[in-house]
Motif scaffolding. Structure first.
Motif, mmCIF file in Angstrom:
data_model
loop_
_atom_site.group_PDB
_atom_site.id
_atom_site.type_symbol
_atom_site.label_atom_id
_atom_site.label_comp_id
_atom_site.label_asym_id
_atom_site.label_seq_id
_atom_site.Cartn_x
_atom_site.Cartn_y
_atom_site.Cartn_z
ATOM 1 N N GLY A 105 -9.569 16.714 -9.264
ATOM 2 C CA GLY A 105 -10.556 17.363 -8.883
ATOM 3 C C GLY A 105 -11.557 17.225 -8.549
ATOM 4 O O GLY A 105 -13.202 17.492 -8.085
ATOM 5 N N THR A 106 -11.864 16.287 -9.516
ATOM 6 C CA THR A 106 -13.592 15.745 -10.269
ATOM 7 C C THR A 106 -13.573 14.660 -9.385
ATOM 8 O O THR A 106 -14.969 14.677 -9.470
ATOM 9 C CB THR A 106 -13.256 15.215 -11.435
ATOM 10 O OG1 THR A 106 -11.849 14.064 -11.526
ATOM 11 C CG2 THR A 106 -12.606 16.050 -13.205
ATOM 12 N N TRP A 107 -12.938 14.419 -8.313
ATOM 13 C CA TRP A 107 -12.954 13.532 -7.193
ATOM 14 C C TRP A 107 -13.867 13.962 -6.594
ATOM 15 O O TRP A 107 -14.740 13.423 -5.034
ATOM 16 C CB TRP A 107 -12.505 12.704 -7.046
ATOM 17 C CG TRP A 107 -11.325 11.638 -8.145
ATOM 18 C CD1 TRP A 107 -11.787 11.463 -9.261
ATOM 19 C CD2 TRP A 107 -10.227 11.023 -7.735
ATOM 20 N NE1 TRP A 107 -11.098 10.850 -9.731
ATOM 21 C CE2 TRP A 107 -9.765 10.099 -9.118
ATOM 22 C CE3 TRP A 107 -8.678 11.222 -6.940
ATOM 23 C CZ2 TRP A 107 -8.787 9.354 -9.432
ATOM 24 C CZ3 TRP A 107 -8.202 10.497 -7.369
ATOM 25 C CH2 TRP A 107 -7.931 9.689 -8.253
ATOM 26 N N GLU B 187 -16.210 16.048 -3.550
ATOM 27 C CA GLU B 187 -17.741 16.808 -3.721
ATOM 28 C C GLU B 187 -17.570 18.456 -4.119
ATOM 29 O O GLU B 187 -17.219 18.872 -3.369
ATOM 30 C CB GLU B 187 -18.239 16.394 -2.139
ATOM 31 C CG GLU B 187 -18.437 14.896 -2.400
ATOM 32 C CD GLU B 187 -18.752 14.383 -0.753
ATOM 33 O OE1 GLU B 187 -18.740 14.936 0.487
ATOM 34 O OE2 GLU B 187 -19.255 12.975 -1.092
ATOM 35 N N THR C 96 -6.857 14.749 -12.904
ATOM 36 C CA THR C 96 -8.142 14.414 -12.336
ATOM 37 C C THR C 96 -8.698 14.470 -10.826
ATOM 38 O O THR C 96 -9.936 14.378 -10.733
ATOM 39 C CB THR C 96 -9.006 13.721 -13.093
ATOM 40 O OG1 THR C 96 -8.318 12.488 -12.800
ATOM 41 C CG2 THR C 96 -8.755 13.892 -14.836
#
Length: 98
Positions: free
Chosen positions: A47-49, A51, A45
């Motif tokens: 990549g979800t952090w 921007e 996950t």
């Protein structure tokens, strides 16, 4: 030494794993040491952090929910700002895809 800004962390104590933005053209990825510190293992996950527009290149592993991020060494001064355990490392990766 770049300034660090935490983008995301899976720990309640701001340790590992984590993704940091810098005031340069790189991101810092902190995770479990892999490949003699030239790569780290992090949750898939991560990549979800990031921007919008930022890219975190990952490679699949044999462990569900875990990916590998390979990068360049992080300078000692920047490493000193991170809360690294003995089995952890950090790598720098380009902030945007080239």
């Amino acid at each position: 030494m770049p300034m660090l800004r935490l983008l995301g962390c899976a720990s309640t104590e701001f340790g590992c794993p984590a993704l940091y933005d810098t005031d340069t053209d790189v991101l810092i990825v902190q995770g479990t040491r892999a490949r003699d510190g030239a790569a780290v293992l992090v949750p898939d996950t991560i990549g979800t952090w990031a921007e919008p527009g930022m890219v975190v290149p990952t490679h699949a592993t044999d462990t569900a929910g875990v990916v590998l991020v390979a990068g360049d060494p992080v300078d000692e001064e920047t490493l000193a700002k991170l809360l690294l355990e003995d089995d952890e490392a950090a790598v720098s990766i380009p902030k945007f895809s080239r």
